[in-house]
Design a protein around this motif. Structure first.
Motif, PDB file in Angstrom:
ATOM      1  N   GLU A  58       3.239  -4.487  -3.597  1.00 28.42           N
ATOM      2  CA  GLU A  58       3.604  -3.195  -4.193  1.00 28.42           C
ATOM      3  C   GLU A  58       4.359  -2.304  -3.204  1.00 28.42           C
ATOM      4  O   GLU A  58       5.101  -1.406  -3.607  1.00 28.42           O
ATOM      5  CB  GLU A  58       2.351  -2.453  -4.674  1.00 28.42           C
TER       6      GLU A  58
ATOM      7  N   ASN B 224      10.238  -3.705  -1.633  1.00 29.00           N
ATOM      8  CA  ASN B 224      11.318  -3.980  -2.572  1.00 29.00           C
ATOM      9  C   ASN B 224      11.360  -5.500  -2.769  1.00 29.00           C
ATOM     10  O   ASN B 224      11.535  -6.236  -1.799  1.00 29.00           O
ATOM     11  CB  ASN B 224      12.640  -3.477  -1.978  1.00 29.00           C
TER      12      ASN B 224
ATOM     13  N   GLU C  25      12.187  -4.729   1.970  1.00 32.12           N
ATOM     14  CA  GLU C  25      12.145  -3.472   2.712  1.00 32.12           C
ATOM     15  C   GLU C  25      10.995  -2.630   2.171  1.00 32.12           C
ATOM     16  O   GLU C  25      10.725  -2.621   0.965  1.00 32.12           O
ATOM     17  CB  GLU C  25      13.462  -2.719   2.543  1.00 32.12           C
TER      18      GLU C  25
ATOM     19  N   LYS D 108       9.153   0.310   0.685  1.00 35.42           N
ATOM     20  CA  LYS D 108       9.555   1.446  -0.146  1.00 35.42           C
ATOM     21  C   LYS D 108       9.213   2.745   0.584  1.00 35.42           C
ATOM     22  O   LYS D 108       8.077   2.935   1.031  1.00 35.42           O
ATOM     23  CB  LYS D 108       8.825   1.405  -1.492  1.00 35.42           C
ATOM     24  N   GLY D 109      10.162   3.620   0.710  1.00 32.44           N
ATOM     25  CA  GLY D 109       9.904   4.913   1.342  1.00 32.44           C
ATOM     26  C   GLY D 109      10.064   4.924   2.849  1.00 32.44           C
ATOM     27  O   GLY D 109       9.983   5.977   3.481  1.00 32.44           O
TER      28      GLY D 109
ATOM     29  N   TYR E 166      10.964  -3.784   7.381  1.00 30.08           N
ATOM     30  CA  TYR E 166      10.843  -4.968   6.525  1.00 30.08           C
ATOM     31  C   TYR E 166       9.615  -5.794   6.927  1.00 30.08           C
ATOM     32  O   TYR E 166       9.265  -5.869   8.102  1.00 30.08           O
ATOM     33  CB  TYR E 166      12.082  -5.855   6.655  1.00 30.08           C
TER      34      TYR E 166
END
Length: 398
Positions: free
Chosen positions: A351, A354, A359, A361-362, A367
């Motif tokens: 969750e 991406n 990557e 998120k936020g 990564y």
């Protein structure tokens, strides 16, 4: 200090593929590896032969809170891409073994690692060995890394950072929870971790019975209410191992039981019926000797009336024999831990990522790939396919 497009933490399967693919795209990366050589876990995989992919890889071959997350990555990098990559850059031809497992025809894991070291050299990527990353901090622009390089503390900066540092299994090869510690630092969601693809231990009243069969391998179907696997099991001095046991361990939780069908290719009920039709003069032990080693049959004497003739068996006796062989119940005490586990279950929740680029998120430029993520493959090359695919996907975005 050179200007790098990204710093990659971990010189294992995912990190090496990421650096290699970035190099092919004309980017410049630095790989930081704790060990004194890259690909340490690759080199010991498959007994030093390296089962580097599986021809039948599918999202169903993975344990995760969200295995469908893999679709976006596997659509970018397929099994065929893996096969072609090693043929093109390592002159490695694959040979298929059991259940789609692909090994180098040379049977040498070092050929897989050499493919990467040669490619990193050719594309001018840098790799620092004996280098431990101590901390990673997000800055307004990029990241700051504090490292211990061969005993000397250094501070590095890069616009992007890739975590390909693996999980907890095999501490002697530099395994650690560093990726998860950084994930926690940034409040990223983590699925509880545990050893996976790991032998299981038996204690208590049945421990001696299992130990008495140590070294015996039996083709079986191991199953619970979630899944089943047909491969060999191996009795050991401390419990059970072998491919089928390692597979079911990823779906087992402490306190649970599972069953073993010790004769999956036959129906003992039918065998007993046929014996009765021919007079039933043979004893239970004689019939079982047709299918099991003498040592195994003798061990069954703890549970079964071996000295009874088939003709003398009551319905209760016959059912006991059938159930013992086809539904042998196992309640492990635990597992052999991370040092004997092939991989780690759980990790950074998908969750947080991406699904196309991996990557966070936020947190632009951060990564995660490979074993630190909540993606755990079955035994047989699946985890390598995930690592290669993750490395490729990340590299496209660096």
């Amino acid at each position: 200090m050179k200007n790098y497009d990204a710093i990659i933490i971990g010189g294992g399967a995912c990190g090496l593929m990421c650096a290699a693919q970035a190099g092919l795209l004309g980017k410049k990366t630095l790989v930081l590896e704790r060990n004194d050589k890259p690909g340490a876990k690759i080199l010991i995989s498959g007994g030093g032969r390296c089962n580097y992919t599986n021809l039948y890889t599918d999202t169903e071959n993975f344990v995760s809170e969200n295995p469908k997350f893999l679709n976006a990555v596997f659509n970018q990098w397929t099994v065929e891409d893996t096969v072609q990559f090693f043929e093109n850059f390592g002159q490695i031809k694959g040979q298929e073994k059991t259940l789609g497992q692909l090994f180098p025809i040379s049977n040498k894991a070092k050929d897989i690692v050499a493919t990467f070291t040669n490619l990193l050299y050719d594309t001018h990527q840098d790799i620092w060995l004996n280098t431990e990353v101590l901390d990673v901090t997000k800055l307004e622009a990029g990241f700051e890394l504090v490292v211990n390089k061969q005993g000397k503390r250094e501070t590095l900066h890069a616009p992007k950072v890739v975590f390909a540092s693996g999980g907890l299994p095999v501490a002697k090869l530099g395994a650690s929870d560093f990726a998860l510690r950084i994930a926690k630092k940034y409040d990223l969601p983590i699925i509880p971790t545990a050893p996976a693809l790991v032998p299981l231990t038996i204690t208590g009243k049945d421990a001696d019975w299992y130990a008495s069969l140590a070294g015996n391998s039996i083709f079986s179907r191991v199953y619970n209410d979630k899944i089943s696997f047909e491969e060999n099991i191996l009795f050991t001095h401390w419990g059970l191992s072998g491919p089928a046991i390692l597979q079911i361990s990823s779906y087992w939780r402490p306190g649970e039981t599972f069953h073993i069908d010790l004769l999956p290719k036959f129906k003992l009920e039918e065998i007993i019926k046929q014996e009765r039709n021919t007079g039933g003069r043979r004893m239970v032990s004689q019939v079982l000797n047709d299918y099991f080693t003498k040592k195994t049959v003798e061990a069954f004497g703890k549970f079964l009336p071996l000295d009874l003739k088939i003709a003398s068996l009551s319905k209760v006796d016959a059912k006991l024999i059938v159930d013992t062989i086809h539904k042998f119940k196992v309640k492990p005490a635990g597992d052999k831990g991370y040092d004997k586990a092939e991989v780690m279950r759980g990790g950074l929740s998908t969750e947080a990522l991406n699904p196309k680029t991996l990557e966070v998120k936020g947190i632009p430029g951060l990564y995660f790939g490979g074993e630190a993520v909540d993606i755990t493959g079955w035994l047989g090359g699946y985890n390598f396919q995930w690592a290669w695919a993750a490395g490729y996907a990340i590299a496209q975005d660096l």
